[in-house]
Design a protein around this motif. Structure first.
Motif, PDB file in Angstrom:
ATOM      1  N   UNK A  46      31.067   3.311  -2.096  1.00 47.59           N
ATOM      2  CA  UNK A  46      29.999   4.354  -1.932  1.00 47.59           C
ATOM      3  C   UNK A  46      30.052   5.304  -2.778  1.00 47.59           C
ATOM      4  N   UNK A  47      28.881   6.126  -3.103  1.00 46.40           N
ATOM      5  CA  UNK A  47      28.758   7.420  -3.741  1.00 46.40           C
ATOM      6  C   UNK A  47      28.058   8.320  -3.301  1.00 46.40           C
ATOM      7  N   UNK A  48      28.289   9.638  -3.594  1.00 46.61           N
ATOM      8  CA  UNK A  48      27.508  10.821  -2.893  1.00 46.61           C
ATOM      9  C   UNK A  48      27.507  12.007  -3.717  1.00 46.61           C
ATOM     10  N   UNK A  49      26.223  12.348  -3.582  1.00 45.78           N
ATOM     11  CA  UNK A  49      26.282  13.892  -4.218  1.00 45.78           C
ATOM     12  C   UNK A  49      27.033  14.891  -3.891  1.00 45.78           C
ATOM     13  N   UNK A  50      27.523  15.472  -4.975  1.00 49.35           N
ATOM     14  CA  UNK A  50      28.400  16.831  -4.364  1.00 49.35           C
ATOM     15  C   UNK A  50      27.992  17.524  -3.365  1.00 49.35           C
ATOM     16  N   UNK A  51      26.714  17.747  -3.254  1.00 54.54           N
ATOM     17  CA  UNK A  51      26.149  18.827  -2.000  1.00 54.54           C
ATOM     18  C   UNK A  51      26.509  18.044  -0.779  1.00 54.54           C
ATOM     19  N   UNK A  52      26.546  16.669  -0.588  1.00 54.76           N
ATOM     20  CA  UNK A  52      26.830  16.313   0.534  1.00 54.76           C
ATOM     21  C   UNK A  52      28.232  15.626   0.851  1.00 54.76           C
ATOM     22  N   UNK A  53      28.859  15.592  -0.078  1.00 57.58           N
ATOM     23  CA  UNK A  53      30.121  14.932  -0.104  1.00 57.58           C
ATOM     24  C   UNK A  53      31.286  15.621   0.985  1.00 57.58           C
ATOM     25  N   UNK A  54      32.061  14.736   1.709  1.00 56.81           N
ATOM     26  CA  UNK A  54      32.677  15.150   2.912  1.00 56.81           C
ATOM     27  C   UNK A  54      31.961  15.718   3.977  1.00 56.81           C
ATOM     28  N   UNK A  55      30.650  15.629   4.108  1.00 55.26           N
ATOM     29  CA  UNK A  55      29.902  15.695   5.291  1.00 55.26           C
ATOM     30  C   UNK A  55      29.125  14.567   5.665  1.00 55.26           C
ATOM     31  N   UNK A  56      28.599  13.856   4.711  1.00 53.06           N
ATOM     32  CA  UNK A  56      27.836  12.751   4.803  1.00 53.06           C
ATOM     33  C   UNK A  56      28.350  11.281   4.648  1.00 53.06           C
ATOM     34  N   UNK A  57      28.184  10.304   5.484  1.00 53.49           N
ATOM     35  CA  UNK A  57      28.718   9.043   5.250  1.00 53.49           C
ATOM     36  C   UNK A  57      27.696   7.930   5.305  1.00 53.49           C
ATOM     37  N   UNK A  58      27.598   7.182   4.250  1.00 53.25           N
ATOM     38  CA  UNK A  58      26.730   6.187   4.273  1.00 53.25           C
ATOM     39  C   UNK A  58      27.562   4.684   4.494  1.00 53.25           C
ATOM     40  N   UNK A  59      26.886   3.700   5.401  1.00 56.20           N
ATOM     41  CA  UNK A  59      27.272   2.758   5.779  1.00 56.20           C
ATOM     42  C   UNK A  59      26.424   1.473   5.811  1.00 56.20           C
ATOM     43  N   UNK A  60      26.722   0.236   6.242  1.00 57.78           N
ATOM     44  CA  UNK A  60      25.645  -0.756   6.197  1.00 57.78           C
ATOM     45  C   UNK A  60      26.409  -1.764   7.065  1.00 57.78           C
ATOM     46  N   UNK A  61      25.347  -2.294   7.675  1.00 61.59           N
ATOM     47  CA  UNK A  61      25.601  -3.546   8.665  1.00 61.59           C
ATOM     48  C   UNK A  61      24.908  -4.646   8.017  1.00 61.59           C
ATOM     49  N   UNK A  62      25.569  -5.658   7.473  1.00 58.59           N
ATOM     50  CA  UNK A  62      24.843  -6.869   6.940  1.00 58.59           C
ATOM     51  C   UNK A  62      25.080  -8.112   7.810  1.00 58.59           C
ATOM     52  N   UNK A  63      25.311  -7.748   9.039  1.00 55.39           N
ATOM     53  CA  UNK A  63      25.845  -8.893   9.975  1.00 55.39           C
ATOM     54  C   UNK A  63      24.493  -9.910  10.375  1.00 55.39           C
TER      55      UNK A  63
END
Length: 124
Positions: free
Chosen positions: A56-73
């Motif tokens: 994953x990769x984040x913009x500096x403004x949201x790093x450590x506050x936002x979490x991106x994840x996905x479910x490919x099941x």
């Protein structure tokens, strides 16, 4: 063809958490990302996740506050954006986007598919 449908937006107070979902129909072999656009501003990158998840990769403004994840099941794979410690400056319309490949891409011009957008409002 990929169709993206966002859900989970709304009005919250500063410091609250909110989770956005993006249901993607079609192939799971797409990198997925979240962008946002505040009134009077350009659309900006928030976070990206590889087709298989994990990286994953984040913009500096949201790093450590936002979490991106996905479910490919399942065939209708879903991408999430968990937003914590929300601030009034996080207020924007949030968009889910998809593109083929695994490269880090933060420009909205390089994404092929977009959701309709969903409003997130953070009150102070």
């Amino acid at each position: 063809q990929v169709q993206l449908i966002e859900s989970g937006g709304g009005l919250v107070q500063a410091g609250d958490s909110l989770t956005l979902s993006c249901a993607a129909s079609g192939s799971t072999k797409y990198a997925m990302a979240w962008f946002r656009q505040a009134p009077g501003k350009e659309r900006s990158f928030v976070a990206q996740i590889k087709p298989a998840g994990g990286w994953t990769y984040y913009a500096d403004s949201v790093k450590d506050r936002f979490l991106i994840s996905r479910d490919n099941a399942n065939a209708k794979n879903t991408v999430y954006l968990q937003m914590n410690s929300l601030k009034p400056e996080d207020t924007a319309v949030y968009y889910c986007a998809a593109r083929p490949g695994m490269l880090l891409v933060t420009s909205s011009l390089d994404y092929d598919y977009w959701g309709q957008g969903i409003q997130v409002t953070v009150s102070s």
